[in-house]
Design an enzyme around this catalytic site. Structure first.
Site, PDB file in Angstrom:
ATOM      1  N   CYS A  94       9.739  -4.077  -3.506  1.00  6.57           N
ATOM      2  CA  CYS A  94      10.478  -3.047  -2.790  1.00  6.57           C
ATOM      3  C   CYS A  94      11.989  -3.190  -3.040  1.00  6.57           C
ATOM      4  CB  CYS A  94      10.126  -3.042  -1.303  1.00  6.57           C
ATOM      5  SG  CYS A  94      10.611  -1.511  -0.469  1.00  6.57           S
TER       6      CYS A  94
ATOM      7  N   HIS B 277       4.478  -1.863  -2.132  1.00  4.24           N
ATOM      8  CA  HIS B 277       4.154  -3.127  -1.483  1.00  4.24           C
ATOM      9  C   HIS B 277       2.732  -3.547  -1.848  1.00  4.24           C
ATOM     10  CE1 HIS B 277       7.620  -3.488   1.296  1.00  4.24           C
ATOM     11  NE2 HIS B 277       7.639  -2.168   1.199  1.00  4.24           N
TER      12      HIS B 277
ATOM     13  N   GLU C  39       1.317  -6.231  -1.059  1.00  2.98           N
ATOM     14  CA  GLU C  39       0.753  -6.936   0.094  1.00  2.98           C
ATOM     15  C   GLU C  39       0.223  -5.967   1.153  1.00  2.98           C
ATOM     16  OE1 GLU C  39       4.957  -6.172   1.446  1.00  2.98           O
ATOM     17  OE2 GLU C  39       3.896  -6.472  -0.448  1.00  2.98           O
TER      18      GLU C  39
END
EC number: 4.3.2.10
Length: 211
Positions: A82, A191, A193
């Site tokens: 990001c 992202h 994750e």
């Protein structure tokens, strides 16, 4: 063989989710900003949320710009997420304020040219042929949360032996850079994750490149 990854601890908001995601795919994870942990890990993950200027300031406060630069110069893998991608470019422009970035890649981080900002949610990406990062997940969707991005790429390869970085694009109003693979330096605007199975597969792909 499990890889040792340091997640850079400099106050970014998505650190814990990044740690959990890496542990989920089998990495040995250390959350730290200590010089030895940053320099000696097989891979360094640099998360980032919020404003470009605030992330740059946070990195400076833990001497991360020097440490990241040493890793890159030594060919040691680094991955940004990001705003961790954005700060690798020349500069960021937010609310008319220009903040110098790390300058690893040419480009300016600017407000997305879109009717709805922030760009929040799942989106497809357009990886280049031969991408290691997106191997097997070329057609998957990933989770984005951002209002700014790099919308132009102008990288001149000056030496015939140099390999041009591989750039992955996405689109929200206009096209913007979703990821870059450049030797030891890798970064994603989205992202991983927060991107479910596709994000986990991408992190696994990155771990495979750590040697």
């Amino acid at each position: 063989m499990s890889r040792n990854v340091t997640v850079l601890d400099y106050g970014s908001g998505n650190i814990r989710s990044a740690v959990r995601a890496l542990e989920h795919v089998g990495a040995n994870v250390t959350l730290s900003s200590k010089s030895a942990d940053v320099l000696n890990a097989d891979g360094l993950l640099v998360p980032g949320v919020g404003a470009f200027a605030a992330v740059m300031q946070g990195l400076k406060e833990v001497d991360a710009l020097r440490l990241i630069g040493r890793r890159i110069a030594g060919g040691r893998p680094v991955m940004g997420i990001c705003v961790g991608l954005q700060v690798l470019f020349d500069e960021g422009v937010e609310h008319g304020v220009r903040t110098p970035g790390m300058g690893e890649w040419p480009g300016v981080v600017e407000r997305l040219d879109a009717e709805v900002v922030p760009h929040m949610g799942w989106n497809t990406v357009e990886p280049p042929a031969g991408s290691e990062l997106f191997a097997g997940i070329e057609d998957e969707r990933f989770y984005f949360v951002h209002s700014y991005g790099v919308q132009k790429w102008d990288f001149d390869v000056t030496q015939p032996a140099m390999r041009a970085p591989q750039v992955t694009w996405s689109e929200h109003g206009s096209r913007f850079i979703a990821a870059v693979e450049n030797g030891p330096l890798t970064a994603t605007q989205f992202h991983p994750e927060k991107s479910g199975d596709a994000g986990a597969a991408l992190l696994e792909n990155w771990l495979k490149t750590l040697g």
